[in-house]
Design a protein around this motif. Structure first.
Motif, PDB file in Angstrom:
ATOM      1  N   GLY A   1       5.350  -7.621   1.087  1.00 40.82           N
ATOM      2  CA  GLY A   1       6.217  -6.870   0.177  1.00 40.82           C
ATOM      3  C   GLY A   1       6.318  -5.398   0.512  1.00 40.82           C
ATOM      4  O   GLY A   1       7.184  -4.703  -0.013  1.00 40.82           O
ATOM      5  N   ILE A   2       5.413  -4.916   1.368  1.00 37.43           N
ATOM      6  CA  ILE A   2       5.495  -3.490   1.725  1.00 37.43           C
ATOM      7  C   ILE A   2       5.751  -3.336   3.231  1.00 37.43           C
ATOM      8  O   ILE A   2       5.274  -2.387   3.844  1.00 37.43           O
ATOM      9  CB  ILE A   2       4.242  -2.702   1.279  1.00 37.43           C
TER      10      ILE A   2
ATOM     11  N   ASP B   1      -3.572   0.831   7.086  1.00 35.15           N
ATOM     12  CA  ASP B   1      -2.813   1.444   5.991  1.00 35.15           C
ATOM     13  C   ASP B   1      -1.952   0.431   5.242  1.00 35.15           C
ATOM     14  O   ASP B   1      -1.733   0.563   4.033  1.00 35.15           O
ATOM     15  CB  ASP B   1      -1.945   2.600   6.518  1.00 35.15           C
ATOM     16  N   ILE B   2      -1.468  -0.584   5.954  1.00 35.32           N
ATOM     17  CA  ILE B   2      -0.710  -1.643   5.279  1.00 35.32           C
ATOM     18  C   ILE B   2      -1.619  -2.358   4.265  1.00 35.32           C
ATOM     19  O   ILE B   2      -1.241  -2.589   3.107  1.00 35.32           O
ATOM     20  CB  ILE B   2      -0.153  -2.669   6.316  1.00 35.32           C
TER      21      ILE B   2
ATOM     22  N   SER C   1      -2.612   0.081   1.414  1.00 37.43           N
ATOM     23  CA  SER C   1      -1.478   0.310   0.515  1.00 37.43           C
ATOM     24  C   SER C   1      -1.244  -0.856  -0.429  1.00 37.43           C
ATOM     25  O   SER C   1      -0.975  -0.654  -1.624  1.00 37.43           O
ATOM     26  CB  SER C   1      -0.196   0.467   1.336  1.00 37.43           C
TER      27      SER C   1
ATOM     28  N   ASP D   1      -1.538  -0.340  -4.351  1.00 34.33           N
ATOM     29  CA  ASP D   1      -0.392  -0.600  -5.230  1.00 34.33           C
ATOM     30  C   ASP D   1      -0.814  -1.494  -6.395  1.00 34.33           C
ATOM     31  O   ASP D   1      -0.464  -1.259  -7.545  1.00 34.33           O
ATOM     32  CB  ASP D   1       0.743  -1.286  -4.462  1.00 34.33           C
TER      33      ASP D   1
ATOM     34  N   THR E   1      -3.146   0.413  -8.661  1.00 29.23           N
ATOM     35  CA  THR E   1      -2.408   1.425  -9.421  1.00 29.23           C
ATOM     36  C   THR E   1      -1.811   0.786 -10.670  1.00 29.23           C
ATOM     37  O   THR E   1      -1.827   1.366 -11.757  1.00 29.23           O
ATOM     38  CB  THR E   1      -1.274   2.028  -8.560  1.00 29.23           C
ATOM     39  N   ASP E   2      -1.300  -0.434 -10.500  1.00 27.68           N
ATOM     40  CA  ASP E   2      -0.761  -1.180 -11.644  1.00 27.68           C
ATOM     41  C   ASP E   2      -1.811  -1.350 -12.727  1.00 27.68           C
ATOM     42  O   ASP E   2      -1.502  -1.361 -13.913  1.00 27.68           O
ATOM     43  CB  ASP E   2      -0.330  -2.586 -11.189  1.00 27.68           C
TER      44      ASP E   2
ATOM     45  N   GLY F   1      -5.796   3.839  -9.908  1.00 27.59           N
ATOM     46  CA  GLY F   1      -5.517   4.833  -8.868  1.00 27.59           C
ATOM     47  C   GLY F   1      -5.459   4.260  -7.462  1.00 27.59           C
ATOM     48  O   GLY F   1      -5.077   3.107  -7.273  1.00 27.59           O
ATOM     49  N   HIS F   2      -5.868   5.068  -6.498  1.00 30.67           N
ATOM     50  CA  HIS F   2      -5.836   4.687  -5.084  1.00 30.67           C
ATOM     51  C   HIS F   2      -7.265   4.682  -4.526  1.00 30.67           C
ATOM     52  O   HIS F   2      -7.621   5.553  -3.746  1.00 30.67           O
ATOM     53  CB  HIS F   2      -4.980   5.681  -4.291  1.00 30.67           C
TER      54      HIS F   2
ATOM     55  N   TYR G   1      -7.150   5.486   2.928  1.00 31.06           N
ATOM     56  CA  TYR G   1      -6.230   5.255   4.043  1.00 31.06           C
ATOM     57  C   TYR G   1      -6.942   5.627   5.341  1.00 31.06           C
ATOM     58  O   TYR G   1      -8.014   6.234   5.331  1.00 31.06           O
ATOM     59  CB  TYR G   1      -4.952   6.084   3.841  1.00 31.06           C
TER      60      TYR G   1
ATOM     61  N   ALA H   1       8.259 -10.499  -2.887  1.00 27.53           N
ATOM     62  CA  ALA H   1       7.832  -9.646  -1.766  1.00 27.53           C
ATOM     63  C   ALA H   1       9.023  -9.254  -0.905  1.00 27.53           C
ATOM     64  O   ALA H   1       9.140  -8.109  -0.463  1.00 27.53           O
ATOM     65  CB  ALA H   1       6.780 -10.372  -0.936  1.00 27.53           C
TER      66      ALA H   1
ATOM     67  N   SER I   1      11.030  -6.455  -2.550  1.00 29.04           N
ATOM     68  CA  SER I   1      10.341  -5.166  -2.483  1.00 29.04           C
ATOM     69  C   SER I   1      10.355  -4.629  -1.048  1.00 29.04           C
ATOM     70  O   SER I   1      10.487  -3.426  -0.811  1.00 29.04           O
ATOM     71  CB  SER I   1       8.904  -5.375  -2.972  1.00 29.04           C
ATOM     72  N   ARG I   2      10.258  -5.546  -0.086  1.00 24.33           N
ATOM     73  CA  ARG I   2      10.203  -5.160   1.325  1.00 24.33           C
ATOM     74  C   ARG I   2      11.480  -4.438   1.757  1.00 24.33           C
ATOM     75  O   ARG I   2      11.431  -3.469   2.514  1.00 24.33           O
ATOM     76  CB  ARG I   2      10.005  -6.450   2.137  1.00 24.33           C
TER      77      ARG I   2
ATOM     78  N   ILE J   1      11.577  -0.722   1.049  1.00 22.68           N
ATOM     79  CA  ILE J   1      10.635   0.057   1.874  1.00 22.68           C
ATOM     80  C   ILE J   1      11.178   0.212   3.301  1.00 22.68           C
ATOM     81  O   ILE J   1      11.105   1.291   3.902  1.00 22.68           O
ATOM     82  CB  ILE J   1       9.233  -0.586   1.845  1.00 22.68           C
TER      83      ILE J   1
ATOM     84  N   PHE K   1       5.939   5.181   7.655  1.00 23.49           N
ATOM     85  CA  PHE K   1       5.129   4.461   6.672  1.00 23.49           C
ATOM     86  C   PHE K   1       3.995   5.348   6.165  1.00 23.49           C
ATOM     87  O   PHE K   1       3.686   5.383   4.970  1.00 23.49           O
ATOM     88  CB  PHE K   1       4.568   3.164   7.280  1.00 23.49           C
TER      89      PHE K   1
ATOM     90  N   ASN L   1       0.135   9.184  -7.117  1.00 23.04           N
ATOM     91  CA  ASN L   1      -0.504   8.043  -7.781  1.00 23.04           C
ATOM     92  C   ASN L   1       0.529   7.060  -8.326  1.00 23.04           C
ATOM     93  O   ASN L   1       0.463   6.633  -9.484  1.00 23.04           O
ATOM     94  CB  ASN L   1      -1.440   8.514  -8.895  1.00 23.04           C
TER      95      ASN L   1
END
Lengths: 83, 247
Positions: free
Chosen positions: A29-30, A55-56, A59, A63, A66-67, A71-72, A76, B178, B181-182, B185, B204, B215
């Motif tokens: 999804g990212i 980082d993927i 992240s 994410d 965070t929901d 926080g984070h 990274y 997903a 959302s992808r 990005i 990225f 945040n």
């Protein structure tokens, strides 16, 4: 990943209570292109990650956390201590 | 010729389509059919791992989880033994002394006289245990054990199919989300890369920096960039884009 990256991902997995498959799905999804096997190997430290791969994963976990208002917490690549 | 309760229950189980209900619905149906397959049973429960701990996930009567709690607290009992050691476990009389005194006492206090537990086996691993309870002492005979084993073998397959079906269903739904959302990005990365000088990995990283600093979720950062880029008419980066590029 010798600089604690794998441990950070494992810690994130524990905090999120996610399985490797759930983390993999979130990475898609990212814009991630990792396979479930990649995610398992990177999280276990079986093979070193690149900064981008780390980082993927970080992240995707951040994410989700965070929901949950947490926080984070997963560092990274740039925040990991040097080797 | 009338069919036996076991045959009828097995036939009902084989007709059950796992996609018609959730895993929870399937477990309930299996639980109900178990009592029909082994008429000596007055109530039944299914022990499964819930968040890594054994629990009576499904039952036909509120008493079942109350009784089972004694064995979960003690860490041992007939259902746990059936689950862990993958073998049929029986208490002929809960009112007589024997193994698992806490469980016997809890069962007897609820009026249960005897119990019979079967492992739910899938290939060589147990996925849970099916537990039968009777108000009578020595209610379960050899025929009940045989029928129960046959039924448990079929029930384990149905439960496993239901789990696989709904896992695939959830995965498919999650993948659709997903993919949506992808897209945003990927678009934001493209916008950041468009002026030149940075590659995809760097784009990225810029997104992760903004997400961490503010945040907020990565896709929310990305959506802002995309909305900003679509809304403007010139080549000058909008506020969000400029702040990310400057980070």
């Amino acid at each position: 990943m010798s600089n604690g990256g794998a441990a950070a991902i494992r810690d994130g997995l524990e905090r999120s209570r996610w399985t490797v498959v759930e983390l993999w799905r979130a990475t898609l999804g990212i814009s991630g292109t990792l396979t479930t096997q990649d995610v398992a190997e990177l999280a276990s430290g079986q093979r070193p990650s690149t900064g981008y791969e780390h980082d993927i994963l970080a992240s995707a976990l951040n994410d989700h956390l965070t929901d949950a208002g947490r926080g984070h917490p997963v560092p990274y690549w740039r925040d990991l201590p040097p080797d | 010729m009338a069919e036996s309760p076991l045959t009828e229950s097995l036939a009902a189980l084989s007709r059950f389509f796992v996609g018609d209900g959730t895993v929870h619905d399937t477990l309930h149906r299996v639980s109900d059919l178990t009592v029909e397959a082994v008429p000596a049973a007055d109530l039944t429960g299914i022990t499964m791992l819930v968040e890594g701990r054994p629990r009576t996930a499904i039952f036909t009567d509120e008493m079942a989880p109350e009784i089972d709690q004694a064995q979960y607290d003690a860490g041992d009992g007939p259902c746990l033994r059936a689950f862990r050691e993958q073998r049929v476990t029986q208490i002929e009389s809960t009112r007589e002394p024997g193994e698992w005194p806490e469980f016997r006492a809890a069962a007897a206090a609820h009026g249960i006289g005897s119990t019979l537990s079967f492992p739910l086996m899938l290939e060589k691993a147990a996925v849970g245990a099916m537990n039968l309870y009777s108000f009578e002492e020595r209610a379960f005979g050899d025929r009940d054990r045989e029928n129960g084993e046959l039924f448990a073998a079929q029930a384990a397959i149905v439960l496993s199919n239901a789990q696989a079906y709904w896992d695939a269903h959830d995965l498919s739904r999650g993948l659709s989300e997903a993919m949506r959302s992808r897209a945003v990005i990927e678009q934001a990365k493209g916008i950041l890369m468009a002026p030149g000088g940075i590659d995809e990995d760097q784009a990225f990283e810029m997104l992760t920096r903004a997400s961490q600093r503010e945040n907020i979720k990565l896709r929310d950062v990305a959506r802002r960039i995309v909305v900003g880029a679509v809304g403007r008419d010139g080549a000058t980066p909008n506020g969000d884009e400029a702040s990310i590029q400057g980070s």
